[in-house]
Design an enzyme around this catalytic site. Sequence first.
Site, PDB file in Angstrom:
ATOM      1  N   ASP A  91       0.876  -1.180   0.000  1.00 40.25           N
ATOM      2  CA  ASP A  91       0.000   0.000   0.000  1.00 40.25           C
ATOM      3  C   ASP A  91       0.912   1.229   0.000  1.00 40.25           C
ATOM      4  OD1 ASP A  91      -1.582   2.208   0.664  1.00 40.25           O
ATOM      5  OD2 ASP A  91      -2.995   0.997   1.814  1.00 40.25           O
TER       6      ASP A  91
ATOM      7  N   LYS B  29      -6.803   9.875  -1.714  1.00 36.94           N
ATOM      8  CA  LYS B  29      -5.849  10.729  -0.996  1.00 36.94           C
ATOM      9  C   LYS B  29      -5.094  11.629  -1.982  1.00 36.94           C
ATOM     10  CE  LYS B  29      -7.121   8.200   2.530  1.00 36.94           C
ATOM     11  NZ  LYS B  29      -8.547   8.107   2.650  1.00 36.94           N
TER      12      LYS B  29
HETATM   13  N1  PLP Z   1      -4.853   2.709   2.581  1.00 33.43           N
HETATM   14  C1  PLP Z   1      -4.499   3.734   3.379  1.00 33.43           C
HETATM   15  C2  PLP Z   1      -3.066   3.884   3.781  1.00 33.43           C
HETATM   16  C3  PLP Z   1      -5.465   4.637   3.846  1.00 33.43           C
HETATM   17  O1  PLP Z   1      -5.081   5.658   4.629  1.00 33.43           O
HETATM   18  C4  PLP Z   1      -6.817   4.449   3.462  1.00 33.43           C
HETATM   19  C5  PLP Z   1      -7.883   5.367   3.932  1.00 33.43           C
HETATM   20  O2  PLP Z   1      -7.672   6.219   4.765  1.00 33.43           O
HETATM   21  C6  PLP Z   1      -7.143   3.364   2.652  1.00 33.43           C
HETATM   22  C7  PLP Z   1      -6.144   2.521   2.216  1.00 33.43           C
HETATM   23  C8  PLP Z   1      -8.570   3.097   2.230  1.00 33.43           C
HETATM   24  O3  PLP Z   1      -8.913   3.953   1.191  1.00 33.43           O
HETATM   25  P1  PLP Z   1     -10.427   4.370   0.821  1.00 33.43           P
HETATM   26  O4  PLP Z   1     -10.922   5.207   1.948  1.00 33.43           O
HETATM   27  O5  PLP Z   1     -10.265   5.109  -0.471  1.00 33.43           O
HETATM   28  O6  PLP Z   1     -11.207   3.116   0.683  1.00 33.43           O
END
Ligand code: PLP
Length: 428
Positions: A217, A242
């Site tokens: 990620d 983000k």
């Molecule tokens: N990965 C990280 C590091 C995040 O901070 C977030 C959400 O804050 C996600 C994944 C999940 O993303 P989404 O809210 O677009 O589903």
Amino acid sequence: MSRHKSRSIGQRSLSPETLMMGYGYDPALSEGSIKAPIFQTSTFVFRSAEDGKRFFEVAYGLREKDPEEALGLIYSRINNPNLEILEDRLAVWDGADKALVFSSGMAAISTTILALSRPNDVVVYTAPAYGGTEYLFDRILPRMGVQTVSVADCGEGEGLNRAILEAAGTAKSRGGRLAAVYVETPANPTNQLIDLEAAAAAIKALDQAEPPPLVVDNTFLGPLWQKPLEHGADLILYSLTKYVGGHSDLIAGACLGRADLMGRVAEMRTICGTITDAHTAWLLTRSLETLHIRMERSQQNAVELVSRLRGHPKIEAVLDAGGAESSPAQQAVFARQCSGPGSTFSIRLRGGEAEAFRMLNALQLFKLAVSLGGTESLASHPSSTTHSDYTPEAKARCGIGDNLVRLSVGIENVEDLHADLMQALEAV
Ligand code: PLP
């Protein structure tokens, strides 16, 4: 290669920020429109029944695509021109074979993990991670017969490598495989860094016919400041909500990486229907044009604020990626793996929840909201919000205390942001 897919002029390879303006889009196909129109359609008309048959053969994996054959447009749960343009451009930044876009970061993560794992398999993942990710691994995957192993404190030493080896043994004894090694680096919300090259080496040393993919990620630093594929990762995941979206006005996600693995992810996306829509893809394509400027400016602001906050009497520690207060091991990983610390960092206040809440309630410019990576600055309290489903023990293990405040720094005037933080700290 058609002109709109060219990545060079003569000997010069074009930079991603240049390619974001036109790569993958041919205006001649859309009445000369400088920007791609929004293809707000559920389905696409085939020129002939033979075309429909050929397109489905490729989409459903009934035959291999010829090298020069484009996947024909079928149905917007499978593909759509706005998504294809966006996916081509996203793949440029990370040097990926292919990118796929999803309706959220969690849709990207869950679809990818479903594509990789099956009952009796084991998945290793690093902690802390975003709360939704933790929930998926801790609560949902075990219901499907996938054993998950959370590894905390893996920013130092051999912890993760040992866990990978042990999990492969466990998987064998269950009649399954180690299906994936899942890493969030920097970790939300502590900015703990994971050494990707060390994890890739540990995977390589395993005695498993099909080695588990290293899945990263890259939401916090990508795609500008960390390029996991260059450090041994096989797949990259993003919450595009983000930095890539960057304006706190959409929800989306992506998975990028090696062609063979992406085929499995594409199959799962088609069947689960976790793809995004044309309008969101269009907004993301627009956002990509300014991505580098936004990420550079917000990082510049954050670096300045970090340097002024360090040593503040109300602050116990500032947690920026690979920063001065992190261990030598973390700083070494940062030097090898990252080209900048990004603009999301946390502070540990002296005190607990009461002090954190006093600061959060006093902020005027920083908005009190979860999420990060937008043009505006945000502040949040992970322990009571995004990471509230962690058990007290897990919070303690991962360093998510009640005194932790996460800041996502935007592109406002840095002196204004500094003034806001100083007056809020006075209220603590
Ligand atoms: N990965 C990280 C590091 C995040 O901070 C977030 C959400 O804050 C996600 C994944 C999940 O993303 P989404 O809210 O677009 O589903």
